[in-house]
Scaffold this motif. Structure first.
Motif, mmCIF file in Angstrom:
data_model
loop_
_atom_site.group_PDB
_atom_site.id
_atom_site.type_symbol
_atom_site.label_atom_id
_atom_site.label_comp_id
_atom_site.label_asym_id
_atom_site.label_seq_id
_atom_site.Cartn_x
_atom_site.Cartn_y
_atom_site.Cartn_z
ATOM 1 N N VAL A 174 0.871 -1.259 0.007
ATOM 2 C CA VAL A 174 0.164 -0.050 0.182
ATOM 3 C C VAL A 174 0.832 1.330 -0.119
ATOM 4 C CG1 VAL A 174 -1.799 1.344 1.085
ATOM 5 C CG2 VAL A 174 -1.931 -1.156 1.307
ATOM 6 N N VAL A 175 2.073 1.280 0.896
ATOM 7 C CA VAL A 175 2.700 2.327 1.005
ATOM 8 C C VAL A 175 3.476 2.703 -0.458
ATOM 9 C CG1 VAL A 175 4.959 3.083 2.035
ATOM 10 C CG2 VAL A 175 3.357 2.164 3.408
ATOM 11 N N PHE A 216 2.342 1.669 -3.251
ATOM 12 C CA PHE A 216 1.410 2.228 -4.179
ATOM 13 C C PHE A 216 1.076 3.837 -4.089
ATOM 14 C CE2 PHE A 216 -3.120 3.200 -5.163
ATOM 15 C CZ PHE A 216 -3.371 2.954 -6.367
ATOM 16 N N MET A 217 1.151 4.175 -2.894
ATOM 17 C CA MET A 217 1.241 5.774 -2.686
ATOM 18 C C MET A 217 2.317 6.256 -3.338
ATOM 19 S SD MET A 217 -0.742 6.234 0.927
ATOM 20 C CE MET A 217 0.485 5.694 2.162
ATOM 21 N N PHE A 218 3.601 5.638 -3.140
ATOM 22 C CA PHE A 218 4.782 6.394 -3.761
ATOM 23 C C PHE A 218 4.399 6.437 -5.413
ATOM 24 C CE2 PHE A 218 6.935 5.641 0.034
ATOM 25 C CZ PHE A 218 7.808 6.756 0.085
ATOM 26 N N VAL A 220 1.560 6.639 -6.874
ATOM 27 C CA VAL A 220 0.711 7.856 -7.190
ATOM 28 C C VAL A 220 1.390 9.113 -7.396
ATOM 29 C CG1 VAL A 220 -1.406 8.873 -6.633
ATOM 30 C CG2 VAL A 220 -1.348 6.524 -6.360
ATOM 31 N N VAL A 221 2.316 9.173 -6.337
ATOM 32 C CA VAL A 221 3.069 10.858 -6.346
ATOM 33 C C VAL A 221 3.880 10.559 -7.519
ATOM 34 C CG1 VAL A 221 4.875 11.712 -5.305
ATOM 35 C CG2 VAL A 221 3.032 10.866 -3.795
ATOM 36 N N PHE A 254 0.222 16.918 -6.332
ATOM 37 C CA PHE A 254 0.636 16.996 -4.976
ATOM 38 C C PHE A 254 1.556 18.057 -4.393
ATOM 39 C CE2 PHE A 254 -0.447 12.476 -6.028
ATOM 40 C CZ PHE A 254 -1.290 12.241 -4.891
ATOM 41 N N ILE A 270 -3.514 19.153 -4.686
ATOM 42 C CA ILE A 270 -4.192 18.693 -3.541
ATOM 43 C C ILE A 270 -4.614 19.821 -2.549
ATOM 44 C CG2 ILE A 270 -1.846 18.112 -2.392
ATOM 45 C CD1 ILE A 270 -3.498 15.263 -1.803
ATOM 46 N N MET A 294 8.019 16.131 -3.448
ATOM 47 C CA MET A 294 7.074 15.188 -4.579
ATOM 48 C C MET A 294 7.885 15.129 -5.830
ATOM 49 S SD MET A 294 4.323 14.793 -2.983
ATOM 50 C CE MET A 294 4.868 14.882 -1.405
ATOM 51 N N THR A 306 10.617 12.566 -5.484
ATOM 52 C CA THR A 306 10.129 11.228 -5.725
ATOM 53 C C THR A 306 9.996 10.676 -6.715
ATOM 54 O OG1 THR A 306 8.989 11.783 -3.383
ATOM 55 C CG2 THR A 306 8.280 9.812 -4.707
ATOM 56 N N GLN A 307 9.444 11.529 -7.839
ATOM 57 C CA GLN A 307 9.342 10.996 -9.072
ATOM 58 C C GLN A 307 10.720 10.651 -9.781
ATOM 59 O OE1 GLN A 307 8.361 14.062 -12.319
ATOM 60 N NE2 GLN A 307 6.738 12.519 -12.999
#
Lengths: 345, 378
Positions: free
Chosen positions: B44-45, B47-49, B51-52, B59, B138, B167, B170-171
């Motif tokens: 799940v964690v 998955f959030m990464f 999405v970012v 974001f 967001i 953000m 992270t990408q």
């Protein structure tokens, strides 16, 4: 080269193996110098008539599986001939054929494996496993394949509804039936069964053996049957060949071999077969010592260090396979002069 | 081996027997994976990464490159959801006062003055995937102006919003990690496959090459390779160069794994059986061999991604990987190199925490996948 002419007919036998050899080199060092040879199969000859079953027996490591795999050309033999009577184009020597030349012949000969767990791809369901031989041999139509797979599953006693299931849903005996169905998919004429029942429970063994016999009768199959269990061999084979350290030591029809063996090794193997009668007490011949390594076999007869009847000539000269009675070949210097006993019953 | 099906009795309780019988390998792997709860959480964690990674601009709150020297080293403003009992999100104001002796701006959080904020508000314009123009973000202040700025993770020495930069970082960092692993997989599977399937001399050469690459100390090699990159290259080209450098060094382990699989699979009965029914070489490799170890490859690559991320971060931290204006986790951490800065602005270390979370998540998911990868074994 002495080779058994078990077939008195002028017509060539269905499968004839002539002085087949398979050596594995022992290499050493970075440059892979060959320092020795493992003679896994050493000058083995036998022949099978159509519709019969030839049993290949021996202790583990004696080269019987290697022989069987060479016959199917899963391995490349070092030397010798494998004369196979094809359905359409006469007799072909399989030994020197390349991968591409073998492909059209593959459908005429198939194999049943020993391990029902390793021989089925766990990633494929039954339809893919049994239907794959059809697919790669020109049956692209899925519907047709489905019908044929259903038919094959019925033939080996499995329900066609299982087609979507994966191998992990089946027991060992059922898996072996799947393996048989896959082997039969292409209507082969020769089936090499490499210890097809030795991994199964005794009760299941009988079922699978009877299935094999039934299929032989119905489809006119010829079997090369590799086994180490002599009671199984007695049940299913017409002829038997006994191997020891890569060499053929005795071959005859089943009855002759079981009731009047001429080689001391065969006799000792037979004495190890349990007799289902508590009143009979067999005088088991216990072999001392170990099976020699095919990389470093003893001089002379390979069996002499363990043989109770060995004389001086056995230690120096390798015996040749010779005929002692029609169709009965033995490679022993003292064949015929020894008081050997077959099975009692 | 029949007992090896240790999933079967467990599954039987919840799932009808027939579903197990017709379950493909992927399904069995998934069922087994879901039994590993930490891995599910980590998934799940991750998955959030992801999405970012896909929508960094959405974001972000401010433009990542917007500098304002007057707004340097603003501490984090925490986000509050409730104002009293009402759901009305707000952040406290920061007030700055110049210290007359050090001439440094000193910021104080003033919780008495609240900046009302709104989710999904309008902000600076950007394009989703470089295509769809939008202003949606967001979070944003209700009345966006000079006074009402939001710095959830504070600002750096140039007054840039760290949250927004994180953000985008992270990408960049996740992409580098995954693209270089993808390249490694390609190289590893190709060379390992050749090595394992054909054997002999080719095998010997490839194995010696792998040994050579593995014996080289990685950090100096990275340093040398990235130092060789011209300094005037644009950030995108540096980005690809770094990715390739990481992949060129990283493929060896995977190649070994693939080679080992090929070697052991060559001996499998079902591969011989495929050969005997007349399958082509291509079919044997693609239909029988590769699917058998593909789950292992996925698990191994999941475990390889964090290594790549760490490598990129270290390189950029040392100033040899990505350089500003590119934004990556390493570039952000570069800001935290100075001990004095750290003492004044400890929030600049937060990107390090994010790296830790991402790496841990990848590792836990990878472990879970590895355990689940072979539902037939053990």
């Amino acid at each position: 080269m002495a080779r058994p002419e078990t077939n008195p007919d002028p017509a060539p036998p269905f499968l004839e193996v002539r002085s087949l050899t398979k050596y594995y080199p022992i290499t050493k060092g970075f440059r892979r110098r060959v320092t020795g040879l493992v003679k896994a199969v050493d000058d083995v000859s036998f022949s099978i008539r159509e519709g019969e079953t030839m049993g290949l027996v021996g202790e583990s490591g004696c080269g019987k599986t290697t022989t069987a795999r060479c016959v199917l050309r899963a391995l490349e033999p070092t030397g010798g001939q494998i004369l196979f009577q094809t359905a359409d184009s006469g007799t072909v020597d399989l030994a020197p054929l390349s991968r591409r030349e073998l492909r059209p012949l593959r459908r005429q000969m198939q194999m049943i494996f020993q391990d029902p767990f390793g021989s089925l791809n766990p990633r494929m369901n039954l339809f893919d496993i049994v239907g794959e031989p059809l697919l790669v041999n020109g049956m692209p139509n899925r519907k047709e394949r489905q019908e044929r797979v259903a038919e094959l599953l019925g033939l080996v006693g499995l329900r066609p509804e299982y087609m979507q299931r994966f191998p992990h849903a089946f027991s060992g005996g059922q898996r072996q039936r799947i393996g048989i169905a896959r082997a039969l998919a292409l209507n082969p004429r020769l089936v090499v069964a490499d210890e097809p029942v030795s991994a199964l429970d005794v009760s299941v063994q009988a079922q699978v053996l009877n299935l094999l016999l039934e299929l032989q009768e119905r489809l006119g199959l010829t079997y090369l049957f590799v086994a180490h269990d002599l009671s199984v061999v007695k049940h299913i084979c017409d002829h038997v060949a006994v191997m020891y350290v890569g060499k053929l030591v005795e071959t005859a029809d089943t009855k002759t071999l079981f009731y009047s063996p001429k080689h001391p090794y065969t006799a000792s193997l037979l004495s190890a077969v349990p007799i289902p009668d508590p009143r009979l007490r067999s005088e088991g011949i216990e072999l001392s010592g170990e099976v020699p390594s095919p990389a470093n076999p003893p001089p002379g007869c390979y069996f002499h260090p363990r043989c109770a009847y060995a004389i001086d000539v056995c230690k120096t000269q390798s015996p040749l396979l010779r005929q002692v009675s029609p169709g009965h070949f033995v490679s022993c210097h003292r064949a015929g002069e020894l008081p050997l006993q077959g099975i009692v019953t | 081996m029949e007992e090896s099906l240790d999933t079967a009795p467990l599954l039987k309780e919840a799932i009808p027997e027939d579903r197990v019988s017709v379950a493909s390998n992927a399904q069995l792997v998934w069922w087994r994976f879901t039994k590993h709860k930490p891995a599910l959480v980590a998934m799940v964690v991750l998955f959030m990464f992801f999405v970012v990674l896909l929508f960094p601009a959405f974001f972000s709150i401010q433009e990542p490159e917007l500098t304002d020297a007057k707004l340097a080293f603003i501490p984090s403003q925490s986000l509050h959801l409730f104002d009293g009992a009402k759901l009305r999100p707000w952040v406290p104001t920061v007030v700055g006062k110049r210290n007359p002796t050090t001439l440094r701006m000193e910021w104080k959080i003033d919780a008495s003055k609240k900046i009302a904020v709104r989710f999904l508000s309008q902000g600076y314009p950007y394009k989703i995937f470089g295509l769809i123009p939008t202003r949606l973000h967001i979070l944003g202040a209700v009345r966006a102006d000079e006074q009402n700025r939001i710095y959830l993770l504070g600002t750096d020495r140039l007054g840039r919003d760290q949250w927004s930069r994180l953000m985008f970082a992270t990408q960049t960092s996740m992409t580098i990690g995954m693209v270089s692993v993808a390249l490694s997989i390609f190289l590893g599977v190709l060379l390992g496959g050749i090595s394992g399937y054909f054997g002999g001399f080719v095998d010997l050469v490839i194995q010696r090459l792998i040994e050579l690459l593995q014996s080289l100390p990685t950090i100096p090699i990275w340093l040398a390779l990235s130092a060789a990159l011209p300094r005037d290259w644009p950030p995108t080209r540096v980005f690809f160069a770094i990715t390739i450098i990481l992949a060129l060094i990283g493929w060896t382990t995977l190649a070994r794994e693939v080679r080992g699989r090929f070697l052991s699979l060559r001996e499998e009965d079902f591969v011989l059986s495929a050969e005997l029914v007349g399958c082509s070489r291509m079919r044997i490799i693609l239909r029988h061999m590769v699917p058998t170890f593909s789950s292992h490859i996925i698990a191994t690559s999941t475990l390889a991604i964090p290594v790549m991320i760490i490598s990129e971060t270290s390189l950029s931290f040392l100033g040899l990987g990505l350089r500003p204006p590119a934004i990556s986790w390493g570039v952000l951490l570069q800001e935290a190199q100075n001990i004095q800065t750290l003492a004044l602005a400890p929030w600049l270390l937060i990107p390090g925490l994010v790296v830790v979370i991402a790496v841990l998540a990848f590792n836990i998911v990878g472990d879970g996948l590895r355990d689940a990868a072979d539902p037939y074994g053990k």
